[in-house]
Design a protein around this motif. Structure first.
Motif, mmCIF file in Angstrom:
data_model
loop_
_atom_site.group_PDB
_atom_site.id
_atom_site.type_symbol
_atom_site.label_atom_id
_atom_site.label_comp_id
_atom_site.label_asym_id
_atom_site.label_seq_id
_atom_site.Cartn_x
_atom_site.Cartn_y
_atom_site.Cartn_z
ATOM 1 N N ASN A 31 11.855 44.592 -10.062
ATOM 2 C CA ASN A 31 11.216 43.313 -11.796
ATOM 3 C C ASN A 31 12.166 42.666 -12.079
ATOM 4 O OD1 ASN A 31 9.769 45.905 -12.150
ATOM 5 N ND2 ASN A 31 11.267 47.156 -12.594
ATOM 6 N N LYS A 32 13.464 42.144 -11.240
ATOM 7 C CA LYS A 32 13.940 40.889 -11.362
ATOM 8 C C LYS A 32 13.397 40.013 -10.779
ATOM 9 C CE LYS A 32 17.672 38.422 -8.869
ATOM 10 N NZ LYS A 32 18.098 38.258 -7.695
ATOM 11 N N ARG A 33 13.337 38.548 -11.864
ATOM 12 C CA ARG A 33 12.616 37.910 -11.857
ATOM 13 C C ARG A 33 13.801 36.512 -11.378
ATOM 14 N NH1 ARG A 33 9.871 37.746 -17.283
ATOM 15 N NH2 ARG A 33 8.085 39.242 -17.115
ATOM 16 N N GLY A 34 13.021 35.405 -10.187
ATOM 17 C CA GLY A 34 13.153 34.466 -9.699
ATOM 18 C C GLY A 34 12.467 34.033 -9.733
ATOM 19 N N ALA A 35 11.435 33.394 -9.424
ATOM 20 C CA ALA A 35 10.489 32.872 -8.598
ATOM 21 C C ALA A 35 10.609 31.163 -9.713
ATOM 22 C CB ALA A 35 9.115 33.082 -8.770
ATOM 23 N N LEU A 36 11.001 30.153 -8.746
ATOM 24 C CA LEU A 36 10.675 28.567 -9.217
ATOM 25 C C LEU A 36 8.566 28.065 -9.102
ATOM 26 C CD1 LEU A 36 11.709 25.897 -9.875
ATOM 27 C CD2 LEU A 36 11.585 25.283 -7.797
ATOM 28 N N TYR A 37 8.118 28.188 -10.310
ATOM 29 C CA TYR A 37 7.238 27.897 -10.442
ATOM 30 C C TYR A 37 6.934 26.361 -11.357
ATOM 31 C CZ TYR A 37 2.186 27.957 -12.061
ATOM 32 O OH TYR A 37 0.850 27.717 -12.600
ATOM 33 N N VAL A 38 6.189 25.552 -10.627
ATOM 34 C CA VAL A 38 5.936 24.426 -11.289
ATOM 35 C C VAL A 38 4.943 23.896 -10.854
ATOM 36 C CG1 VAL A 38 6.878 22.029 -10.624
ATOM 37 C CG2 VAL A 38 8.124 23.482 -10.480
ATOM 38 N N PRO A 39 3.586 24.210 -12.047
ATOM 39 C CA PRO A 39 2.771 24.084 -11.900
ATOM 40 C C PRO A 39 2.242 22.680 -10.915
ATOM 41 C CG PRO A 39 3.120 24.765 -13.817
ATOM 42 C CD PRO A 39 4.666 24.342 -13.065
ATOM 43 N N ALA A 40 0.713 22.774 -10.635
ATOM 44 C CA ALA A 40 0.224 21.522 -9.902
ATOM 45 C C ALA A 40 0.269 19.918 -11.688
ATOM 46 C CB ALA A 40 -0.927 21.117 -9.594
ATOM 47 N N GLY A 41 0.643 18.631 -11.125
ATOM 48 C CA GLY A 41 0.945 17.907 -12.308
ATOM 49 C C GLY A 41 2.347 17.652 -12.816
ATOM 50 N N GLU A 42 3.241 19.005 -12.764
ATOM 51 C CA GLU A 42 4.530 18.839 -13.229
ATOM 52 C C GLU A 42 5.860 18.687 -12.155
ATOM 53 O OE1 GLU A 42 4.679 22.298 -16.010
ATOM 54 O OE2 GLU A 42 2.438 21.776 -16.715
ATOM 55 N N GLY A 43 6.835 18.351 -13.074
ATOM 56 C CA GLY A 43 7.328 18.290 -12.060
ATOM 57 C C GLY A 43 7.947 16.577 -12.414
ATOM 58 N N PRO A 44 9.574 15.966 -12.694
ATOM 59 C CA PRO A 44 9.435 15.125 -12.662
ATOM 60 C C PRO A 44 8.774 13.842 -12.106
ATOM 61 C CG PRO A 44 12.233 16.318 -13.049
ATOM 62 C CD PRO A 44 10.240 17.203 -12.027
ATOM 63 N N THR A 45 7.988 12.887 -12.703
ATOM 64 C CA THR A 45 7.501 11.853 -11.620
ATOM 65 C C THR A 45 7.948 10.453 -11.794
ATOM 66 O OG1 THR A 45 5.899 13.425 -11.962
ATOM 67 C CG2 THR A 45 5.700 10.887 -11.115
ATOM 68 N N VAL A 46 8.312 10.152 -10.631
ATOM 69 C CA VAL A 46 9.152 8.589 -10.768
ATOM 70 C C VAL A 46 8.375 7.583 -10.057
ATOM 71 C CG1 VAL A 46 11.420 9.658 -11.806
ATOM 72 C CG2 VAL A 46 10.637 8.925 -9.065
ATOM 73 N N TRP A 47 8.605 6.515 -9.890
ATOM 74 C CA TRP A 47 7.566 4.939 -9.511
ATOM 75 C C TRP A 47 9.508 4.666 -7.835
ATOM 76 C CZ3 TRP A 47 5.928 2.569 -13.693
ATOM 77 C CH2 TRP A 47 4.435 3.182 -14.354
ATOM 78 N N ALA A 48 9.300 4.813 -6.978
ATOM 79 C CA ALA A 48 10.516 4.247 -6.046
ATOM 80 C C ALA A 48 9.691 3.581 -4.823
ATOM 81 C CB ALA A 48 10.879 5.686 -5.134
#
Length: 188
Positions: A31-48
Motif C-alpha cells: 500500500n506504500k505510495r511513491g510513484a511520480l506521476y506527471v500528466p501530459a502537458g504538465e511539468g516546468p516548461t522552458v525555452w532553451a
C-alpha cells in the motif's frame, strides 16, 4: 550431469509461487505510495536554445536515478555540438526527424529511433526538416535537467520560443561554467 541437476534444484528453490489470496492486503509493502506521476502537458516548461523543453522528472524526484525531458524542436532548432563530462544522454524520437552528430559522424534519426550518447562524446541534434520534431531524452546520472530548468526562460503557452537573446547566451555560458560540459565545434 550432476551440475545440470544442481542448477535445476537452484532454479526450483528460487521459484516462489503463492496465491494473491494469501497476501495480506493491509501489509504496508503493498500500500506504500511513491510513484511520480506527471500528466501530459504538465511539468516546468522552458525555452532553451530556441526549443521547448518540459522537465518531466529531475534527479531529486527519481532518487538520483535520472532526469527526463520532453522536447519540441522547431524547424531550425537544436543544440550546438557539446559533450557532457558527467552524464550520459539518451534520446527517443516520438515524432519527426532530427539530424544527430555522433563524434564526427552525422545521421538522421526518425520517429521510433533510439540514440544513447556516452559521456565525453561530442553530439548535437538539429531539426533540418519543415516540421517540428518531438522527442524525449534523459540524463544519467541526473543533473543537467536542472541546469536546463534553472538557466532557461519559462515558456509562455501559445507562443513560439523567441530568438536567443544576449541575456539568454550569458545565462547559458554561466550554466556551462557550473557543470562539466564542453561546447565544441562542428566537425570539419
Amino acid at each position: 550431469m550432476a551440475e545440470t541437476n544442481r542448477i535445476a534444484e537452484i532454479r526450483n528453490e528460487a521459484t516462489v509461487t503463492f496465491s494473491l489470496a494469501e497476501l495480506d492486503p493491509e501489509d504496508p509493502r503493498w500500500n506504500k505510495r511513491g510513484a511520480l506521476y506527471v500528466p501530459a502537458g504538465e511539468g516546468p516548461t522552458v525555452w532553451a536554445v530556441g526549443d521547448t523543453y518540459t522537465i518531466k522528472a529531475t534527479g531529486d524526484q527519481t532518487n538520483g536515478g535520472f532526469g527526463f525531458i520532453e522536447a519540441t524542436v522547431p524547424p531550425g532548432g537544436g543544440t550546438s555540438p557539446h559533450a557532457h563530462g558527467d552524464e550520459e544522454e539518451t534520446f527517443y524520437i516520438l515524432d519527426g526527424e532530427l539530424e544527430f552528430l555522433d563524434g564526427d559522424h552525422i545521421f538522421t534519426a526518425r520517429t521510433g529511433d533510439f540514440i544513447h550518447v556516452p559521456r565525453g562524446t561530442r553530439h548535437r541534434f538539429k531539426n533540418k526538416s519543415h516540421h517540428a520534431a518531438r522527442m524525449i531524452f534523459m540524463f544519467t546520472p541526473p543533473g543537467a535537467e536542472k541546469f536546463i530548468r534553472d538557466y532557461s526562460v519559462p515558456a509562455r503557452p501559445g507562443e513560439p520560443a523567441p530568438p536567443i537573446s544576449e541575456a539568454d547566451a550569458e545565462r547559458a555560458q554561466e550554466a556551462i561554467r557550473r557543470i562539466n560540459m564542453a561546447v565544441l565545434p562542428e566537425p570539419s
